[in-house]
Motif scaffolding. Sequence first.
Motif, short mmCIF file in Angstrom:
data_model
loop_
_atom_site.label_atom_id
_atom_site.label_comp_id
_atom_site.label_asym_id
_atom_site.label_seq_id
_atom_site.Cartn_x
_atom_site.Cartn_y
_atom_site.Cartn_z
N UNK A 1 -12.83 -10.29 -0.86
CA UNK A 1 -12.66 -9.37 0.25
C UNK A 1 -13.41 -8.10 -0.12
N UNK A 2 -14.27 -7.64 0.76
CA UNK A 2 -15.07 -6.45 0.47
C UNK A 2 -14.61 -5.33 1.40
N UNK A 3 -14.28 -4.19 0.79
CA UNK A 3 -13.77 -3.02 1.50
C UNK A 3 -14.70 -1.83 1.26
N UNK A 4 -14.65 -0.84 2.13
CA UNK A 4 -15.46 0.34 1.94
C UNK A 4 -14.71 1.61 2.28
N UNK A 5 -15.10 2.70 1.62
CA UNK A 5 -14.52 3.99 1.98
C UNK A 5 -15.14 4.43 3.30
N UNK A 6 -14.66 5.54 3.85
CA UNK A 6 -15.12 5.99 5.16
C UNK A 6 -16.63 6.23 5.21
N UNK A 7 -17.20 6.74 4.12
CA UNK A 7 -18.63 7.03 4.07
C UNK A 7 -19.43 5.72 4.18
N UNK A 8 -19.04 4.72 3.42
CA UNK A 8 -19.73 3.43 3.45
C UNK A 8 -19.56 2.74 4.80
#
Length: 179
Positions: free
Chosen positions: A68-75
């Motif tokens: 599962x790949x997650x990102x912060x708001x910037x990404x």
Amino acid sequence: MRQKFSPLAFVSTSIFAAIALSVAAEESTPDSSVQASPVFGVTLPPGYRSWQFISVAHEAGNNNDIRGILGNDVAIKALRDGTLPFPEGSIIVRLAYEYVPSDRNNAIFGREQSFVAGAPTNVQVEIKNTKRYASTGGWGYGQFENGKANPSVKIINSCFSCHTKLPTAADLVFTSYSK
């Protein structure tokens, strides 16, 4: 009609704003008190499990895992807007689990067709900071097992060598945004 100034409302609003800013800063700043990975000094970002979904991946072969790949708001904003290279402060986290058949689901379906996330294997972190990580295309890497940084310099150095095989347009990132 003119509204009266309420000191209590002002104080309450100010306290709420301060808490919100504090939480936002905590979400985007890696915790320096946590053990850092070798080479890049990357730590697990606080609150990363609450970040937004980017995509999933299944790696067969030696790994045989599901990710599962997650990102912060910037990404996330960069991915949604199609902004590449990624802006400073982008962080992508990959959660990997054993890829296992679901006995329960397969019993219901009458055949082996359902696979799920099994035991966790590791968490990998990729942080964009073009000044700090200039020699690796602006990205710093870390790998963690059971919440602790993997101490292997060889493993951490292997991250960049794989990411450099990607097309330049990908900005050294494997995952594309799943809409």
